[in-house]
Every structure is written in structure tokens, then in C-alpha cells.
Design an enzyme around this catalytic site. Structure first.
Site, mmCIF file in Angstrom:
data_model
loop_
_atom_site.group_PDB
_atom_site.id
_atom_site.type_symbol
_atom_site.label_atom_id
_atom_site.label_comp_id
_atom_site.label_asym_id
_atom_site.label_seq_id
_atom_site.Cartn_x
_atom_site.Cartn_y
_atom_site.Cartn_z
ATOM 1 N N GLY A 194 16.463 10.280 -35.318
ATOM 2 C CA GLY A 194 16.154 10.890 -34.030
ATOM 3 C C GLY A 194 17.044 10.361 -32.923
ATOM 4 N N ALA A 195 17.440 9.105 -33.057
ATOM 5 C CA ALA A 195 18.270 8.510 -32.009
ATOM 6 C C ALA A 195 19.658 9.140 -31.996
ATOM 7 C CB ALA A 195 18.371 7.000 -32.213
ATOM 8 N N GLY B 123 0.822 -1.213 0.000
ATOM 9 C CA GLY B 123 0.000 0.000 0.000
ATOM 10 C C GLY B 123 0.847 1.251 0.000
ATOM 11 N N GLY B 124 0.599 2.102 0.995
ATOM 12 C CA GLY B 124 1.288 3.394 1.071
ATOM 13 C C GLY B 124 2.792 3.266 1.145
#
Ligand code: HXC
Length: 513
Positions: free
Chosen positions: A403-404, A168-169
Site C-alpha cells: 500500500g505504501a 482557549g479560543g
């Protein structure tokens, strides 16, 4: 003198140090786990631990819940290899290490001190999450911790060890920290446990499958390191700390080395196959150029098509980012973009220069990548490199397409020194993809399409796929002899030390999360 008071003092001390009591300590040991105190002893230099808030107990109204001194978390400060750190370790023997109001106040106290003095913070997690009996005050406590984690981010290194359940938390504070180490078959992190998964989705899954070290170090990327046991875990934390400065205005410590900074290696080029389609292990190149072949890899099992980690070059800490042609040919994808971007931002926060080794055919194509957000995630890499103001040295070894090429620490993203090997192939597209576009007609009418394709690809490679066009334009600073890679990078790092770069004022940027 004062006999009674001392008796009381020792009784109290003993009681507090017994945590949830002998029976629960035995249960902890029977699960193959150490206690919180044993863990702290393993991590810190002997005799340096000073515990605070040892006698704090919970103060909620539920009279049923037994009060234990310490309230489920041990907090304090000490030293690791002589350097101060602040730490907290959840004590599972007390109410399952669950977090209540007072436990959270203890942790917050330590966090505030670590931020104020600028010292690393280590959290050791073994916790059932929010203490159910304390209701909203437990949630209130988590909120306070998350706030401190966020404030501390970029100011002090924050490291989390998951050695037990983190339910959980208990998972979100670690998630905001810089590094998470999980102990195999012991650490388990999940927001909702298997019972809830079963109830809501009718899915059967074990604790380990859902949130174990393997799941988080290979699939989700939550865990940066997997330790084989608790001893290994503490050694990994110590090693990690050894690369890091104490805070964002400090510099990482140097590590003495007998490895000659001017060492050249004529055999280095042999690691790169002549055939650009043949995979090879970029780690061999990394190990060859760093001091003493010592490379501390981060996120080893996650997005292995890109490698990140710490090393020393010329005795200084550096962060290395490198494409790994052994996996997916070194293509960039969603996970590797996230992995590299976060690492770059860590290095930049803590004055660690970045060395990038490039050999990538581009971004990975396909609907899976596009629909899951390669545009969004891939852009982070550009953003992180642009934003980083630490010294940035890039060396292109093989392919650097499209782009790389730009994303992997190109000149335009304000890398300081860009080297390339003579084997570098810098172009908009790889030969095969490029010729299908620019030679479409010729390929359609070719009598022997295979031979024509090969001829055109070879011509393209000769004409475009080399480092000299970029070097002519000054976006590669120097084409170097591969054997000189180590001395060249060390010289470049040395020349850029003390670099100062400030952009226009802004509150903060808006990286595409
Ligand atoms: C109070 C808890 C507790 C909790 C465990 N204990 N979790 N007490 N609050 N959250 C107590 C148990 O009652 C038990 O007490 C002791 O700790 C040891 O627990 P066991 O169950 O016996 O241990 P084990 O079998 O090892 O199982 C560990 C566990 C399990 C997997 C963590 O205890 C469990 O599932 N706990 C609940 C997890 C959970 O749902 N937490 C709340 C999440 S909600 P005794 O006295 O018998 O020794 C949450 C919201 C926060 O955290 C959101 C913030 C953003």
C-alpha cells in the site's frame, strides 16, 4: 496653523502607540518578550507598515475595564521583501491581548482585505483568549475570525506565530491557518490551562509541558516550526513566505541560482547503502538534488519517519515529500500520513509542484496503529495525492512495498512522471514477509530454516523486488541512473509546467478526517 489639532493628533498617536502603558511594556520585556509593535518592525520592510484602527476601543458596558486605544490588537498591512502582506499582532500589554468584540472586528477587517486582494495573512499571537468581561461578544468575535480563516484557506497563505500564551479560543484560529511557528519557551498553546487540567483530572502539568513549543512540534503536530527566539521567528516567517505565491491564482516566485540544472553526481548512489536493511539519511539525497543544497524543512520534529519541506529545483519552488529510512525504517504511520497529506493539500492549493522520493517498507503494523486509526489516517495520503492537480514527480529510490508503494505518489494516483533508480524494490510485500506466506510449507520442513529463509528471500528479491516489472507495465516511466536524478526531475518539472487538470464538478470531496 492648526496647532491645537496637531497637538491632539500627536498626543493621541503617542497614547495609542504606548499600548497598555510603560509599566506593562516593561513587564512584557521582563518576560523576555518583545511588544507587538517591536515584532511588526522586525517582520516588515522598514517604513512599510500602515496601521488601521489605531484608535478603536472596546464598547462594552463594564465601566470598570479601562479603555485602551487599539483594544489589544495591532492590525494593518506592509511589505516583506517588497511583497505585500496583511497582519495582526495581539498586544499583551492591553488586557493580556484578550479578544473582545472590537478587537475581533479589527482582525476581521484585515482578513477580508487580504482575501479580497489575495495577499498572505500573518497573525502574531500573544493572548489570554476570550476577554472575560465581554462575555458572549468575545465568543461572537472568535466565530467571525474562524469563518474568515476557513474562507481564506486555499486562497491566501495564512501563517501564525505563537509568541506568548495562546489560551482557549486563541488556539483555533491558528489551527485553521497553514503554518504555525512557536517560539521556544515563550509560545504556549492550550485549550484548557494547567489549572483546569488539575481540577478536572487531578493531573499536575506545567504550561510548557502542556502546550509549549516542544510538545506541539513533536507530539501533537500543531506547530510546524520552532524558533529559538523572536528574531529567529520573524526570519523563519520571511523565509517561508519566500517560497510561496501571494494567492491561489498566483505562482511562487523563482529564486535565481548558479546551481547547474544539469548537474550530475556520480557519488549520489553512495548515499544509499548496498544492504537494504541499513538505514541512511534521505536528507542527504534531498540536499544533493535541490538548488544550492537549500532545503526548508517543515514539521522537523513531528513524524520524522517522513520528511516534508520546500526547496527550489531549476529555480522554481517545489514541495518535497520523502520517506526517512533513519526513523522506523521509513514506514508510514498515522502521524506521517497526516503530515504528508496536509502538506500535499497546501502545495496543491498554491500551485507548488510535488516531488516525492520513495523508500518505505510499508505501513507500520501493530495494534497501536490499527486502533488509533491507521486505516482512516493512512487513506488521507491516497486521497491527497489523487486530488492534487499540480505537477507530481515521483522517484523510487529503494523499497516501495504494498500500500505504501501506491500511497507514495504512484502512477495510479496520477503522478505525471515516475522515475525509479535501478535499486528500487517494487513489490506487494518485502521479501521476508512474502516468503513466510508463499513458501510457508517449505520453511516449515526446512532442515536449516535460517539458510533456507535467506535463499528464498534472495530469490524473491531477484525475481520481484526490482523496478523492471513496473517499468515493463509503464507504471514506472523510466529507470534512471541515480547520478542524473537532479536533471531528470528538473526536466520533468519543466515539461509538466502549465499542467491543467480538472475533474468532474463537485461541491467538495469528503476526505476521511
Ligand atoms: C481579560 C485577561 C484575560 C482574559 C489575561 N487578562 N487574560 N483579561 N480576559 N481572558 C489580563 C489579566 O487580568 C491581566 O490584567 C493581564 O491580562 C495580564 O495577565 P496576567 O495573568 O498578569 O499575565 P500572565 O501571568 O503572563 O498570564 C497570562 C495568562 C493568564 C496565562 C494568559 O492571564 C491566564 O490564564 N488568562 C486566562 C486564560 C483563559 O482562561 N482565557 C479564557 C479562555 S476561554 P492586568 O490589568 O492585571 O494587567 C476562551 C473561550 C473561547 O477563550 C472559545 C472560542 C471557541
Amino acid at each position: 496653523m492648526h496647532g491645537e489639532k496637531f497637538e491632539k493628533f500627536y498626543d493621541m498617536k503617542k497614547l495609542a502607540e504606548a499600548g497598555g502603558g510603560q509599566e506593562r511594556i516593561e513587564v512584557q520585556h521582563s518576560k523576555g518578550k518583545l511588544t507587538a509593535r517591536e515584532r511588526i518592525d522586525l517582520l516588515l520592510d522598514e517604513g512599510t507598515f500602515v496601521e488601521l484602527d489605531k484608535y478603536v476601543t472596546h464598547r462594552h458596558d463594564d465601566t470598570e475595564t479601562k479603555k485602551f486605544y487599539g483594544d489589544g490588537v495591532i492590525t494593518g498591512f506592509g511589505r516583506v521583501n517588497g511583497r505585500k502582506i496583511f497582519l495582526y499582532a495581539y498586544d499583551f500589554t492591553i488586557l493580556g491581548g484578550s479578544l473582545g468584540e472590537m478587537a475581533s472586528k479589527k482582525i476581521v477587517k484585515i482578513m477580508d482585505k487580504a482575501i479580497k486582494v489575495g495577499a498572505p495573512l500573518v497573525g502574531i499571537l500573544d493572548s489570554g483568549g476570550a476577554r472575560i468581561q465581554e462575555g458572549v461578544m468575545s465568543l461572537d468575535g472568535y466565530g467571525d475570525i474562524f469563518y474568515r480563516n476557513t474562507t481564506a484557506s486555499g486562497i491566501i497563505p495564512q501563517i501564525t506565530a505563537s509568541i506568548g500564551p495562546c489560551a482557549g479560543g486563541a488556539v483555533y484560529s491558528p489551527a485553521i491557518t497553514d503554518f504555525i511557528i512557536m517560539v521556544e519557551n515563550v509560545g504556549q498553546m492550550f485549550v484548557t490551562g494547567p489549572e483546569v487540567v488539575k481540577e478536572v483530572l487531578s493531573e499536575d502539568v506545567s504550561f510548557e509541558e502542556l502546550g509549549g513549543a516542544i510538545a506541539h512540534s513533536t507530539k501533537s503536530g500543531v506547530a510546524h516550526f520552532v524558533a529559538s527566539n523572536e528574531y529567529d521567528c520573524m526570519e523563519k516567517i520571511k523565509k517561508l513566505l519566500s517560497y510561496l505565491p501571494q494567492n491561489n491564482i498566483d505562482y511562487p516566485p523563482s529564486l535565481e541560482s548558479n546551481d547547474d540544472p544539469n548537474r550530475v553526481d556520480p557519488n549520489l548512489i553512495k548515499i544509499l547503502p548496498e544492504n537494504p536493511y541499513q538505514p541512511y539519511d534521505i536528507k542527504e539525497i534531498i540536499l544533493n538534488i535541490v538548488d544550492d543544497r537549500d532545503f526548508f524543512e517543515i514539521h522537523e520534529g513531528f513524524a520524522p519517519n517522513l520528511i516534508v519541506g520546500f526547496a527550489h529545483m531549476g529555480e522554481k519552488t517545489i514541495g518535497i515529500i520523502a520517506n526517512q529510512p533513519m526513523v522506523l525504517a521509513g514506514a508510514l504511520d498515522i502521524d506521517s500520513s497526516n503530515k504528508a497529506s496536509r502538506f500535499i493539500r497546501f502545495c496543491d492549493s498554491f500551485n507548488i509542484p510535488i516531488v516525492t522520493l520513495v523508500d518505505t517498507p510499508g505501513y507500520l503494523p501493530g495494534t497501536n496503529q490499527e486502533h488509533n486509526g491507521i486505516i482512516r489516517h493512512g487513506s488521507k495520503l491516497l486521497y491527497a495525492y489523487c486530488e492534487a492537480s499540480v505537477p507530481k514527480i515521483t522517484c523510487i529510490i529503494g523499497k516501495a512495498y504494498g500500500g505504501a508503494y501506491i500511497a507514495m505518489g504512484s502512477k495510479n494516483l496520477k503522478a505525471d512522471v515516475n522515475f525509479a533508480w535501478p535499486t528500487a524494490e517494487i513489490a506487494v510485500l518485502g521479501p521476508e514477509a512474502a516468503i513466510t506466506i508463499i513458501n510457508r510449507r517449505e520453511l516449515k520442513t526446512a532442515k536449516d530454516p535460517k539458510a533456507t529463509k535467506k535463499k528464498l528471500a534472495d530469490e524473491y528479491r531477484k525475481k520481484f523486488a526490482n523496478p523492471y516489472i513496473a517499468a515493463e507495465k509503464g507504471i514506472i516511466d523510466l529507470v534512471i541512473d541515480p547520478m542524473e536524478t537532479r536533471p531528470m526531475i528538473i526536466q520533468a518539472l519543466h515539461s509538466m509546467s502549465g499542467k491543467k487538470e480538472t475533474g468532474p464538478w463537485k461541491k467538495h470531496g469528503n476526505i476521511n478526517l
